[in-house]
Scaffold this motif. Sequence first.
Motif, mmCIF file in Angstrom:
data_model
loop_
_atom_site.group_PDB
_atom_site.id
_atom_site.type_symbol
_atom_site.label_atom_id
_atom_site.label_comp_id
_atom_site.label_asym_id
_atom_site.label_seq_id
_atom_site.Cartn_x
_atom_site.Cartn_y
_atom_site.Cartn_z
ATOM 1 N N LYS A 77 17.353 2.284 13.850
ATOM 2 C CA LYS A 77 16.427 1.394 14.543
ATOM 3 C C LYS A 77 15.344 0.888 13.602
ATOM 4 O O LYS A 77 15.110 1.461 12.546
ATOM 5 N N ILE A 78 14.742 -0.192 14.009
ATOM 6 C CA ILE A 78 13.610 -0.767 13.292
ATOM 7 C C ILE A 78 12.442 -0.759 14.255
ATOM 8 O O ILE A 78 12.555 -1.226 15.389
ATOM 9 N N VAL A 79 11.319 -0.208 13.794
ATOM 10 C CA VAL A 79 10.138 -0.104 14.639
ATOM 11 C C VAL A 79 9.086 -1.091 14.144
ATOM 12 O O VAL A 79 8.656 -1.013 12.989
ATOM 13 N N ILE A 80 8.696 -2.016 15.004
ATOM 14 C CA ILE A 80 7.635 -2.966 14.678
ATOM 15 C C ILE A 80 6.325 -2.233 14.891
ATOM 16 O O ILE A 80 6.009 -1.805 16.008
ATOM 17 N N LEU A 81 5.543 -2.060 13.829
ATOM 18 C CA LEU A 81 4.372 -1.192 13.867
ATOM 19 C C LEU A 81 3.107 -1.880 14.359
ATOM 20 O O LEU A 81 2.267 -1.249 15.004
ATOM 21 N N GLY A 82 2.921 -3.146 14.023
ATOM 22 C CA GLY A 82 1.693 -3.834 14.411
ATOM 23 C C GLY A 82 1.715 -5.272 13.927
ATOM 24 O O GLY A 82 2.721 -5.759 13.428
ATOM 25 N N ILE A 83 0.572 -5.923 14.078
ATOM 26 C CA ILE A 83 0.409 -7.291 13.594
ATOM 27 C C ILE A 83 -1.060 -7.498 13.272
ATOM 28 O O ILE A 83 -1.933 -7.056 14.012
ATOM 29 N N PRO B 73 4.012 -5.413 9.913
ATOM 30 C CA PRO B 73 4.680 -4.297 9.239
ATOM 31 C C PRO B 73 5.722 -3.654 10.164
ATOM 32 O O PRO B 73 5.521 -3.577 11.375
ATOM 33 N N PHE B 74 6.827 -3.219 9.553
ATOM 34 C CA PHE B 74 7.852 -2.534 10.333
ATOM 35 C C PHE B 74 8.485 -1.426 9.504
ATOM 36 O O PHE B 74 8.433 -1.429 8.276
ATOM 37 N N TYR B 75 9.035 -0.457 10.219
ATOM 38 C CA TYR B 75 9.641 0.716 9.604
ATOM 39 C C TYR B 75 11.134 0.710 9.869
ATOM 40 O O TYR B 75 11.571 0.558 11.015
ATOM 41 N N ILE B 76 11.910 0.887 8.812
ATOM 42 C CA ILE B 76 13.361 0.941 8.931
ATOM 43 C C ILE B 76 13.763 2.412 9.049
ATOM 44 O O ILE B 76 13.685 3.167 8.083
ATOM 45 N N ASP B 77 14.138 2.807 10.246
ATOM 46 C CA ASP B 77 14.523 4.188 10.538
ATOM 47 C C ASP B 77 16.049 4.277 10.478
ATOM 48 O O ASP B 77 16.741 4.058 11.474
ATOM 49 N N ILE B 78 16.539 4.576 9.297
ATOM 50 C CA ILE B 78 17.984 4.590 9.064
ATOM 51 C C ILE B 78 18.665 5.699 9.864
ATOM 52 O O ILE B 78 19.727 5.487 10.444
ATOM 53 N N SER C 112 0.799 -1.220 0.000
ATOM 54 C CA SER C 112 0.000 0.000 0.000
ATOM 55 C C SER C 112 0.838 1.280 0.000
ATOM 56 O O SER C 112 0.303 2.373 0.031
ATOM 57 N N THR C 113 2.155 1.139 -0.066
ATOM 58 C CA THR C 113 3.025 2.307 -0.071
ATOM 59 C C THR C 113 4.224 2.064 -0.985
ATOM 60 O O THR C 113 4.586 0.935 -1.250
ATOM 61 N N ASN C 114 4.812 3.123 -1.456
ATOM 62 C CA ASN C 114 6.020 3.011 -2.271
ATOM 63 C C ASN C 114 7.281 3.240 -1.447
ATOM 64 O O ASN C 114 8.357 3.354 -1.993
ATOM 65 N N ASP C 115 7.133 3.319 -0.150
ATOM 66 C CA ASP C 115 8.253 3.603 0.734
ATOM 67 C C ASP C 115 9.089 2.344 0.948
ATOM 68 O O ASP C 115 8.611 1.348 1.487
ATOM 69 N N GLU C 116 10.348 2.399 0.539
ATOM 70 C CA GLU C 116 11.259 1.258 0.687
ATOM 71 C C GLU C 116 11.536 0.930 2.151
ATOM 72 O O GLU C 116 11.990 -0.159 2.471
ATOM 73 N N LYS C 117 11.285 1.878 3.043
ATOM 74 C CA LYS C 117 11.595 1.684 4.456
ATOM 75 C C LYS C 117 10.476 0.998 5.227
ATOM 76 O O LYS C 117 10.647 0.685 6.393
ATOM 77 N N ILE C 118 9.337 0.779 4.597
ATOM 78 C CA ILE C 118 8.243 0.073 5.263
ATOM 79 C C ILE C 118 8.146 -1.321 4.661
ATOM 80 O O ILE C 118 7.879 -1.488 3.474
ATOM 81 N N ARG C 119 8.408 -2.312 5.493
ATOM 82 C CA ARG C 119 8.454 -3.707 5.061
ATOM 83 C C ARG C 119 7.502 -4.550 5.888
ATOM 84 O O ARG C 119 6.950 -4.080 6.891
ATOM 85 N N GLU C 120 7.329 -5.805 5.489
ATOM 86 C CA GLU C 120 6.422 -6.700 6.191
ATOM 87 C C GLU C 120 7.060 -8.069 6.391
ATOM 88 O O GLU C 120 7.556 -8.676 5.444
ATOM 89 N N LEU C 121 7.018 -8.517 7.616
ATOM 90 C CA LEU C 121 7.387 -9.883 7.948
ATOM 91 C C LEU C 121 6.099 -10.699 7.901
ATOM 92 O O LEU C 121 5.083 -10.277 8.448
ATOM 93 N N ILE C 122 6.122 -11.830 7.235
ATOM 94 C CA ILE C 122 4.974 -12.726 7.182
ATOM 95 C C ILE C 122 5.291 -13.914 8.085
ATOM 96 O O ILE C 122 6.331 -14.553 7.935
ATOM 97 N N PHE C 123 4.363 -14.195 9.016
ATOM 98 C CA PHE C 123 4.579 -15.283 9.957
ATOM 99 C C PHE C 123 3.252 -15.979 10.226
ATOM 100 O O PHE C 123 2.331 -15.380 10.783
ATOM 101 N N LYS C 124 3.156 -17.241 9.794
ATOM 102 C CA LYS C 124 1.973 -18.076 10.021
ATOM 103 C C LYS C 124 0.670 -17.359 9.651
ATOM 104 O O LYS C 124 -0.309 -17.399 10.378
ATOM 105 N N GLY C 125 0.678 -16.690 8.525
ATOM 106 C CA GLY C 125 -0.517 -16.004 8.044
ATOM 107 C C GLY C 125 -0.700 -14.605 8.605
ATOM 108 O O GLY C 125 -1.606 -13.886 8.188
ATOM 109 N N TYR C 126 0.141 -14.202 9.529
ATOM 110 C CA TYR C 126 0.064 -12.856 10.100
ATOM 111 C C TYR C 126 1.058 -11.946 9.398
ATOM 112 O O TYR C 126 2.132 -12.373 8.992
#
Length: 93
Positions: free
Chosen positions: A80-86, A71-76, A54-68
């Motif tokens: 730090k890396i901020v885990i945003l939610g699940i 999303p996390f933000y890479i704050d260069i 839903s975004t073109n931002d290279e710094k926002i990525r998603e870990l996929i785990f057991k269907g969940y």
Amino acid sequence: MILEKSIRFDEELEVIVDFISTDSPKKALIFYDELISKIKNIPSNPYIHRKRESTNDEKIRELIFKGYVIPFYIDIENSKIVILGIFNQNLWG
């Protein structure tokens, strides 16, 4: 890089773990432990995870785990890396 979990992530994870524990407390604990282990590995190579669609931002990525989706933000700038939610099938925004 420092790994930081947002309050939103903690709250959403608590709901998920509570739900799983109604069926099996053991499964809930295993789910939690495995997820945290995967999250702890993110800083070693954060860009291998898929970019959030839903975004073109290279710094926002998603870990996929057991269907969940976690999303996390890479704050260069702050190293730090901020885990945003699940979330699973519900829309996260």
